[in-house]
Design a protein around this motif. Structure first.
Motif, PDB file in Angstrom:
ATOM      1  N   ASN A 133      -4.919 -21.370  44.396  1.00  0.00           N
ATOM      2  CA  ASN A 133      -6.621 -20.590  44.797  1.00  0.00           C
ATOM      3  C   ASN A 133      -6.545 -19.626  44.288  1.00  0.00           C
ATOM      4  O   ASN A 133      -5.831 -18.825  44.613  1.00  0.00           O
ATOM      5  CB  ASN A 133      -6.022 -20.335  46.003  1.00  0.00           C
ATOM      6  CG  ASN A 133      -6.468 -20.221  46.896  1.00  0.00           C
ATOM      7  OD1 ASN A 133      -6.331 -19.551  48.273  1.00  0.00           O
ATOM      8  ND2 ASN A 133      -7.914 -20.749  46.401  1.00  0.00           N
ATOM      9  N   VAL A 134      -7.287 -20.292  43.461  1.00  0.00           N
ATOM     10  CA  VAL A 134      -8.589 -19.239  42.916  1.00  0.00           C
ATOM     11  C   VAL A 134      -9.767 -19.446  43.188  1.00  0.00           C
ATOM     12  O   VAL A 134     -10.389 -17.852  42.824  1.00  0.00           O
ATOM     13  CB  VAL A 134      -8.517 -19.087  41.214  1.00  0.00           C
ATOM     14  CG1 VAL A 134      -7.276 -18.873  40.901  1.00  0.00           C
ATOM     15  CG2 VAL A 134      -9.227 -20.340  41.031  1.00  0.00           C
ATOM     16  N   TYR A 135     -10.500 -19.928  43.577  1.00  0.00           N
ATOM     17  CA  TYR A 135     -11.517 -20.157  43.951  1.00  0.00           C
ATOM     18  C   TYR A 135     -11.966 -21.359  46.385  1.00  0.00           C
ATOM     19  O   TYR A 135     -10.938 -21.599  46.677  1.00  0.00           O
ATOM     20  CB  TYR A 135     -12.310 -21.205  43.631  1.00  0.00           C
ATOM     21  CG  TYR A 135     -14.204 -21.087  43.647  1.00  0.00           C
ATOM     22  CD1 TYR A 135     -15.478 -19.979  43.757  1.00  0.00           C
ATOM     23  CD2 TYR A 135     -14.348 -22.558  44.693  1.00  0.00           C
ATOM     24  CE1 TYR A 135     -16.482 -20.621  43.669  1.00  0.00           C
ATOM     25  CE2 TYR A 135     -15.693 -22.629  45.052  1.00  0.00           C
ATOM     26  CZ  TYR A 135     -17.082 -21.268  44.892  1.00  0.00           C
ATOM     27  OH  TYR A 135     -18.435 -21.459  44.512  1.00  0.00           O
ATOM     28  N   PRO A 136     -12.444 -20.342  46.480  1.00  0.00           N
ATOM     29  CA  PRO A 136     -13.799 -19.243  46.722  1.00  0.00           C
ATOM     30  C   PRO A 136     -12.998 -17.487  46.571  1.00  0.00           C
ATOM     31  O   PRO A 136     -13.659 -16.731  45.685  1.00  0.00           O
ATOM     32  CB  PRO A 136     -14.680 -19.251  47.765  1.00  0.00           C
ATOM     33  CG  PRO A 136     -14.207 -19.368  48.525  1.00  0.00           C
ATOM     34  CD  PRO A 136     -12.768 -20.453  48.199  1.00  0.00           C
ATOM     35  N   VAL A 137     -11.811 -17.739  46.932  1.00  0.00           N
ATOM     36  CA  VAL A 137     -11.061 -16.173  47.409  1.00  0.00           C
ATOM     37  C   VAL A 137      -9.661 -16.638  45.920  1.00  0.00           C
ATOM     38  O   VAL A 137      -9.682 -17.267  46.862  1.00  0.00           O
ATOM     39  CB  VAL A 137     -11.241 -15.555  48.299  1.00  0.00           C
ATOM     40  CG1 VAL A 137     -10.610 -14.769  48.093  1.00  0.00           C
ATOM     41  CG2 VAL A 137     -12.487 -15.148  48.994  1.00  0.00           C
ATOM     42  N   ALA A 138      -9.174 -15.986  45.488  1.00  0.00           N
ATOM     43  CA  ALA A 138      -8.175 -15.966  45.262  1.00  0.00           C
ATOM     44  C   ALA A 138      -7.045 -15.475  46.448  1.00  0.00           C
ATOM     45  O   ALA A 138      -6.435 -14.222  45.807  1.00  0.00           O
ATOM     46  CB  ALA A 138      -7.874 -15.284  43.469  1.00  0.00           C
ATOM     47  N   ASP A 139      -6.777 -16.158  46.937  1.00  0.00           N
ATOM     48  CA  ASP A 139      -6.075 -15.854  48.496  1.00  0.00           C
ATOM     49  C   ASP A 139      -5.004 -16.613  48.479  1.00  0.00           C
ATOM     50  O   ASP A 139      -3.573 -15.738  49.407  1.00  0.00           O
ATOM     51  CB  ASP A 139      -6.609 -14.737  49.604  1.00  0.00           C
ATOM     52  CG  ASP A 139      -7.442 -16.286  50.236  1.00  0.00           C
ATOM     53  OD1 ASP A 139      -7.672 -16.540  49.690  1.00  0.00           O
ATOM     54  OD2 ASP A 139      -7.526 -15.963  51.183  1.00  0.00           O
TER      55      ASP A 139
END
Length: 566
Positions: free
Chosen positions: A32-38
């Motif tokens: 998970n890097v998009y939209p936020v790498a959380d």
């Protein structure tokens, strides 16, 4: 064997999708890097589908009680509603809209027209893809939106029964997913496919399995340094060999800029279409990653902002927001927007409480607890409680279910959290007023076991009652009630049937205090008159000497008044 597109197929689809996302959850989180790498896309998709699956099971249970079975429209309607109220994160919200788009077609077309059920499924997949673009304020290609469109296009080219159409959609989605690193720069730099698209592939694979009887088991391309090489249909793209550290800390936007809002804000909203249109415009100016899904008066709102309060205030102006969840993406190193973020250090101990109203949620927040706000008929899934425990970010957690019906759900959540290294104590609270009593004696400075005993004792020493309004004629322990009667329940059993809210409340209070008590807690529902609360306080003061009364604005729906006696 191929299965027709009916309610049973929807039920199987939800079950298989939940299994697939359960297997893939950690792996999807890792890319998970998009939209936020959380690192939470897989978890959010799992929680969204878990809510959808629970709603479908409830639809089957409800029809089973009447000796009938739900039809396709009932099943897909329940699935879409469950996903909507349980949607988590950007990806889960988009998936909820996709399922709603499918439901729009499957609820209105019975498959008797030209092309039969296969043609209906094609139109449903097409509507699903279109609806996701309508929900996202600024669509970006190379994401789950692209994958959904490719699935619909592949389905439209397929011949044969619904199983063949679903299989074609799955294969088309896989092909599109493989291409996402070349469409979105942040994915290419990290060497991964889109995480949301990966989850959609798993969901479509489950649909193909539900209709064909054969769950797809396609080969997976895995980078040598991929942290979780497990089976399930979500390939990691060949790329630059970026490791896990790069994946989780990389830029959140396609241009490689480190800027990004600090908070994710999600809430359910009761509002009309015109108010939601104005809300979209306002939230779009406040932040990014705006997704608003739903309709018919109920919406799920998701946005990333720096000013979380302004995002919630916008919802209040538009209608009635509830189940508000605000998540900080991390603690800025440099203290300002644009700094690279790291996760905060975990606290020693926290409390997670399930509460039935926004007022009680605010009370929990003031006490430093993490609240999971629920509504009548919308109990939280175990995954939602696990997510709340994670959000509390503590090494030790006191979990307050505040409902006897949530005992097994809370136990499952506690067990899952323990496997993740969190020490969890399940405090056996059966009502919100018992939770208030337990929270009042919570003391993090005590040892874990001493704190658990103190909170359990406080809850056990609190008798609980509530007022409710009967929805239909039924038998109770106090006799037969009619629709509209006011019911007084003590410790879960109906003991008073009345016609007046005030008189019933007074009777319940007197019965509870006849056995003694030192403190009365009144939690007022959303529509409970303040004048009546004053009358009850006066009654306790005049009729029951040396008994104190405390009043909270609970805001709960369904139960006009909750009562606790300690």
């Amino acid at each position: 064997m191929p299965h027709p597109l009916d309610a049973d197929a929807v039920r199987t689809w939800c079950a298989l999708a939940l299994q697939a996302l359960g297997r893939e959850r950690e792996r999807i989180d890792a890319i998970n890097v998009y939209p936020v790498a959380d690192g939470d896309t897989g978890t959010n998709l799992y929680l969204t589908v878990e809510s959808a699956a629970r709603a479908v099971e409830a639809a089957f249970d409800g029809h089973g009680a009447s000796g009938t079975a739900p039809d396709l429209a009932d099943a897909v309607g329940a699935m879409a509603h469950g996903a909507l109220i349980g949607a988590r994160g950007n990806s889960g919200t988009i998936l909820a809209q996709l399922l709603r788009g499918m439901a729009e077609i499957l609820q209105t077309e019975d498959g008797t027209g030209p092309g039969g059920s296969a043609a209906v499924l094609k139109r449903a997949l097409r509507r699903a893809a279109e609806s996701t673009y309508e929900a996202v304020a600024h669509p970006v290609e190379g994401t789950v939106l692209t994958v959904a469109t490719a699935a619909a296009q592949a389905a439209e080219r397929a011949d044969g029964a619904p199983a063949a159409v679903a299989r074609a959609a799955y294969e088309g989605a896989r092909t599109a997913l493989d291409a996402t690193p070349g469409q979105l720069a942040v994915l290419g730099r990290a060497g991964v496919v889109d995480a949301g698209g990966c989850g959609l592939v798993a969901v479509l694979g489950a649909l193909a399995g539900a209709l064909s009887g054969e769950v797809p088991t396609a080969a997976i391309t895995v980078r040598p340094d991929a942290p979780l090489p497990v089976a399930g249909g979500c390939p990691a793209a060949e790329g630059n060999g970026a490791g896990p550290e790069r994946q989780h800390g990389d830029e959140a936007d396609p241009d490689g800029d480190l800027d990004g809002p600090a908070f994710e804000v999600i809430y359910l909203l009761e509002a009309d279409d015109a108010a939601v249109a104005r809300l979209r415009t306002r939230l779009d100016a406040l932040g990014d990653s705006l997704v608003v899904v739903g309709g018919d008066g109920l919406w799920n709102v998701h946005v990333h902002v720096d000013d979380a309060g302004a995002a919630v205030e916008a919802g209040i102006e538009a209608g009635r927001p509830y189940r508000i969840r605000i998540t900080h993406f991390g603690t800025p190193d440099g203290g300002g927007r644009g700094a690279r973020r790291r996760a905060p250090e975990p606290a020693a101990r926290a409390v997670v409480a399930v509460v039935p109203g926004d007022g009680l949620a605010g009370l929990c927040a003031e006490a430093g607890a993490t609240a999971v706000t629920v509504r009548p008929g919308e109990p939280p899934a175990s995954g939602e409680l696990v997510q709340a425990i994670r959000q509390a970010n503590a090494r030790e957690v006191m979990l307050l279910p505040n409902d006897p019906e949530l005992r097994h759900t809370a136990a499952a959540a506690a067990e899952q959290a323990r496997t993740e290294g969190v020490r969890v104590a399940l405090i056996p609270t059966r009502a919100a007023v018992q939770g208030i009593a337990a929270l009042a004696v919570h003391e993090p400075a005590r040892s874990f076991d001493e704190d658990m005993v103190a909170m359990t004792s406080a809850a056990g020493a609190t008798r609980y009652a509530e007022l409710a309004v009967a929805e239909r004629q039924s038998w109770t322990m106090a006799g037969v009630c009619q629709a509209g009667d006011v019911l007084g329940l003590i410790d879960g059993d109906v003991v008073v049937i009345g016609s007046d809210l005030a008189e019933t409340a007074v009777t319940v209070l007197d019965r509870m205090l006849s056995a003694g008590g030192e403190m009365v807690t009144l939690v007022l529902g959303a529509d409970f008159p303040d004048s009546l609360a004053d009358r009850l306080e006066r009654h306790v003061r005049e009729r029951h000497l040396a008994v104190d009364t405390v009043v909270y604005e609970g805001g709960q729906r369904g139960a006009p008044l909750l009562i606790g006696v300690e």
